[in-house]
Design an enzyme around this catalytic site. Structure first.
Site, PDB file in Angstrom:
ATOM      1  CD  GLU B  56      -2.065  -2.420   1.164  1.00 42.07           C
ATOM      2  OE1 GLU B  56      -0.794  -2.889   1.709  1.00 42.07           O
ATOM      3  OE2 GLU B  56      -2.691  -3.118   0.893  1.00 42.07           O
ATOM      4  CG  HIS B 125     -11.227  -6.401   7.015  1.00 40.27           C
ATOM      5  ND1 HIS B 125     -10.175  -6.811   7.524  1.00 40.27           N
ATOM      6  CD2 HIS B 125     -10.972  -6.899   5.582  1.00 40.27           C
ATOM      7  CE1 HIS B 125      -8.994  -7.397   6.834  1.00 40.27           C
ATOM      8  NE2 HIS B 125      -9.319  -7.590   5.729  1.00 40.27           N
TER       9      HIS B 125
HETATM   10  C1  LIG Z   1      -2.658  -4.630   4.004  1.00 43.17           C
HETATM   11  C2  LIG Z   1      -3.462  -5.229   3.387  1.00 43.17           C
HETATM   12  N1  LIG Z   1      -3.817  -5.172   2.097  1.00 43.17           N
HETATM   13  C3  LIG Z   1      -4.698  -5.980   1.654  1.00 43.17           C
HETATM   14  C4  LIG Z   1      -5.468  -6.845   2.127  1.00 43.17           C
HETATM   15  C5  LIG Z   1      -6.687  -7.538   1.421  1.00 43.17           C
HETATM   16  N2  LIG Z   1      -6.128  -9.043   1.303  1.00 43.17           N
HETATM   17  C6  LIG Z   1      -6.813  -9.901   2.333  1.00 43.17           C
HETATM   18  S1  LIG Z   1      -5.839 -11.163   2.017  1.00 43.17           S
HETATM   19  C7  LIG Z   1      -5.023 -10.679   0.502  1.00 43.17           C
HETATM   20  C8  LIG Z   1      -4.077 -11.727  -0.136  1.00 43.17           C
HETATM   21  C9  LIG Z   1      -2.955 -12.163   0.868  1.00 43.17           C
HETATM   22  O1  LIG Z   1      -2.220 -13.108   0.101  1.00 43.17           O
HETATM   23  P1  LIG Z   1      -1.354 -14.037   0.711  1.00 43.17           P
HETATM   24  O2  LIG Z   1      -0.559 -13.238   1.756  1.00 43.17           O
HETATM   25  O3  LIG Z   1      -0.615 -14.899  -0.471  1.00 43.17           O
HETATM   26  O4  LIG Z   1      -2.213 -15.027   1.546  1.00 43.17           O
HETATM   27  P2  LIG Z   1      -3.237 -15.876   1.442  1.00 43.17           P
HETATM   28  O5  LIG Z   1      -4.594 -15.263   1.389  1.00 43.17           O
HETATM   29  O6  LIG Z   1      -2.813 -16.505  -0.109  1.00 43.17           O
HETATM   30  O7  LIG Z   1      -3.229 -17.028   2.279  1.00 43.17           O
HETATM   31  C10 LIG Z   1      -5.222  -9.418   0.323  1.00 43.17           C
HETATM   32  C11 LIG Z   1      -4.492  -8.642  -0.731  1.00 43.17           C
HETATM   33  C12 LIG Z   1      -5.476  -6.942   3.571  1.00 43.17           C
HETATM   34  N3  LIG Z   1      -6.094  -7.801   4.252  1.00 43.17           N
HETATM   35  N4  LIG Z   1      -4.379  -6.390   4.403  1.00 43.17           N
END
Ligand SMILES: Cc1ncc(C[n+]2csc(CCOP(=O)(O)OP(=O)(O)O)c2C)c(N)n1
Ligand SMILES: [Mg+2]
Lengths: 332, 331
Positions: B56, B125
């Protein structure tokens, strides 16, 4: 990634790994079924497919070792010993929940089991894990902290700041990346130039290891090494476990962004049937043993769910509790 | 069309009309996009609709840098709760560049972000954090309540010469309304809009609060109370003249917003009204905002936190002397 690591993991531990994996799967299956049918209402980020990693944590970590995980934490929480009634209770907003129902799916903690934090903010966990590991070091405890996060989280500044600090201060920390190849709808190869998350370790001077995250024995071997390193003062490790999330990002995700052949290949490598046949071939469990383990998992899940569904919902009074140590600090 | 479609149309037309516009953010390109950016990478290419890593701070920082070089970047912070990670770039770079460099540089970025809340996602959230950005000189803060306003205000934000924080609301996404499809259509920043005329009390709101205020106004009508609903649409610049005109007529005001009531936008609005209209008000300015508590996940608890038509009606009744002030500590 394909080396046979069966050697060294006792039959009892292998059996335990399977018990944990089946419990994680049964918990996911039941929740998924309930949400799909409308019987259960909650938000849910399913870890189905990633069980081998969490089961390995379950057998490698002591109860006093600490864990920081995230929204996709059902399997991790079970691995670390958080009772299902607390997990389901929290997801479904009941008084049996770990926070009496007010924190919700993404924010589950149980300090007695070492689960200190689950974060909804991607990347927010590793820095806190640094602090927990620092506390253990300062207190002279031989406790290890595991920060569990996804591949996408390693693109956050938080991850990099935490990795650098952990290495700098030789902290008893395992940075455990559950690389499920996607961050929400975006494949990992679209968001990083490097081919392995483990390579990120080199930039900070800590060991980076990559294993097949669908092979519980491979994860146990690598995690044991990382935990021993942390416990003996050898500092942190970045451990990348390559896996897949079968149900997509959130429950109900239509997964249109995943090429069908990629999903099919991932399902082919489902850690649970794979480990099941391995246990049988190695003569560790008979077919009857395995059936029994699976039935026991389903029973345990049903019992927990019944307890949760018969428990009262979170109280409105909870709104006035825990904002501050002393509720009188809330403005009128 | 829906709010989501209206925002999509604004982005689509901005991309079509001006080469300087590009979008960047997490999961904004097809096939992963599901919000207002859906379809745009297919139409304009991934050079103009960029999926980014989960970073971000760099998303907003990169938007700022490109804006300094004449581009009109629209950065997306998926959910407003994540904006803290980008806050340094917003408050210390974007907001201050023009001033600190004596006007030699500026950062005309748009940061689109979305408020969750009311959908059971819990404390991290669900926050409405617009007051944070109102407090930083140099930023403009926009919160539309209807599809028409969404399109008109987003278009203005993209082409505005200052950094704009454009706050969308997930619960308003499916809301429908008439929207001018003319690419030339825009709504100037800083102009409030009377969403319903009335004479006894003014309900001042923005974003989702407007929907609750309109619901309350309908209920009040049945009781013979005529409520005007004034939609601020932008919090900075703030249309003080419209507020003063309306409340000057009705002599009563209730400010409504999903942001936490304590130190929320309503505090500033109430302060302005009491100063401008001291002696002409028939009752103290009331506020109905979110309770001072991290948002609980269970719907039964979460619904207690936000303004509802019922809480707004109770506040109006207090301004009319029909209900004791004591019953309404939280508005
Ligand atoms: C700082 C932040 N940016 C965006 C999000 C929205 N978001 C939730 S899960 C996710 C993907 C995360 O991917 P990863 O770290 O690979 O974990 P996974 O969900 O695949 O287990 C995103 C972009 C968030 N929760 N927090
Ligand atoms: Mg991932």
């Amino acid at each position: 990634m394909t080396a046979d690591r069966t050697v060294g993991v006792s039959p009892e531990v292998q059996r335990r790994l399977y018990e944990l994996m089946t419990l994680m799967k049964a918990a996911d299956d039941r929740l998924s079924k309930g949400i799909a049918s409308g019987e259960l209402q909650c938000v849910y980020w399913p870890p189905r497919g990633q069980e081998a990693i969490a089961a390995a944590m379950g057998v490698c970590l002591r109860r006093d070792d600490q864990l920081v995980t995230n929204y996709r934490g059902l399997h991790d929480l079970i691995g670390k010993g958080v009772p299902l009634v607390e997990i389901y209770g929290e997801m479904l907003g009941r008084q049996t929940g770990s926070s009496r129902g007010k924190g919700g799916t993404m924010h589950i903690a149980n300090p007695e089991c070492g689960v200190m934090l689950s974060t909804g903010i991607v990347g927010a966990g590793p820095p806190v894990a640094v602090g927990l590991a620092m506390a253990a070091q300062r207190k002279g405890l031989d406790r290890v902290t595991v920060a569990s996060f996804g591949d996408g989280a390693t693109n956050t500044g938080s991850f990099h700041e935490a990795a650098n600090m952990a290495a700098l201060w030789d902290l008893p920390l395992v940075l455990l990346c559950q690389n499920n190849q996607y961050a929400e709808m975006t494949p990992t190869e679209h968001t990083m130039k490097i081919s392995q998350v483990a390579h990120r370790a080199g930039g900070y001077g800590l060991p980076g290891v990559r294993v097949d995250g669908n092979d519980p024995l491979a994860v146990v071997a690598a995690l044991t090494e990382a935990v021993d390193r942390g416990r003996s003062g050898g500092g942190p490790t970045l451990l990348e476990c390559v896996t897949f999330r079968f149900r997509g990002h959130y429950f109900g995700d239509p997964m249109a962004y995943i090429p069908p052949e990629r999903l099919a290949a991932a399902l082919e490598a489902d850690p649970i049937p794979r480990f099941r046949s391995r246990l049988r071939l190695a003569g560790i469990c008979s077919e009857a043993d395995l059936d029994e383990i699976e039935a026991a998992a389903v029973t345990a899940v049903e019992e927990a769910l019944t307890a949760v569904l018969t428990a009262p919902g979170a109280l409105v009074d909870e709104l006035d509790r825990d904002v501050y140590a002393d509720p009188r600090n809330c403005p009128a | 069309m829906t709010m989501r479609e209206a925002l999509n149309l604004a982005l689509d037309q901005a991309l079509a009309h001006d080469e300087r516009v590009f979008l960047l953010g997490e999961d904004i390109a097809d096939p992963g996009a599901s919000g207002p950016t859906k379809g745009l990478s297919t139409k304009y290419g991934t050079e103009r609709v960029l999926d980014t890593p989960i970073s971000e701070s760099a998303i907003v920082g990169a938007a700022i840098g490109a804006a300094m070089e004449g581009f009109r970047p629209v950065a997306e912070i998926m959910i407003m709760d994540f904006i803290g990670i980008a806050a340094d770039q917003i408050i210390n770079n974007a907001a201050k560049l023009r001033f600190m460099t004596g006007g030699r540089t500026s950062a005309p970025i748009t940061v689109r972000t979305q408020v969750y809340g009311g959908i059971g996602t819990g404390a991290t959230h669900s926050q409405s954090l617009e007051a944070w950005f109102m407090h930083v000189p140099g930023l403009k803060v926009i919160v539309p309540s209807t599809p028409r306003d969404g399109k008109g205000l987003l278009t203005s934000a993209i082409f505005d010469d200052d950094p704009c924080i454009f706050v969308e609301t997930i619960r308003l996404g499916p809301q429908r309304g008439m929207v001018p499809v003319d690419p030339g259509f825009s709504i100037p920043l800083g102009e409030a809009d009377v969403k319903r005329p009335g004479s006894d009390v003014t309900l001042i709101s923005y974003g989702r609060g407007v929907v609750e205020a309109l619901g309350a106004a309908t209920q009040l009508e049945a009781d013979g109370v005529s409520a005007e609903v004034l939609d601020l649409r932008t919090l900075v610049p703030l249309d003080v003249a419209a507020m003063v005109e309306s409340v000057g007529r009705t002599t009563r005001a209730v400010v409504v917003h999903d942001a936490v009531q304590f130190a929320g936008p309503g505090a500033e609005i109430a302060a302005i009204l009491q100063r401008e209209l001291f002696g002409r008000l028939s009752a103290p300015v009331e506020r109905v905002g979110a309770r001072f508590v991290p948002n609980p996940a269970p719907p039964a608890l979460e619904s207690q936190v936000y303004p509802s038509a019922q809480r707004i009606v109770a506040a109006v009744r207090r301004t009319l002397g029909l209900e004791s002030a004591k019953t309404g500590a939280h508005g």
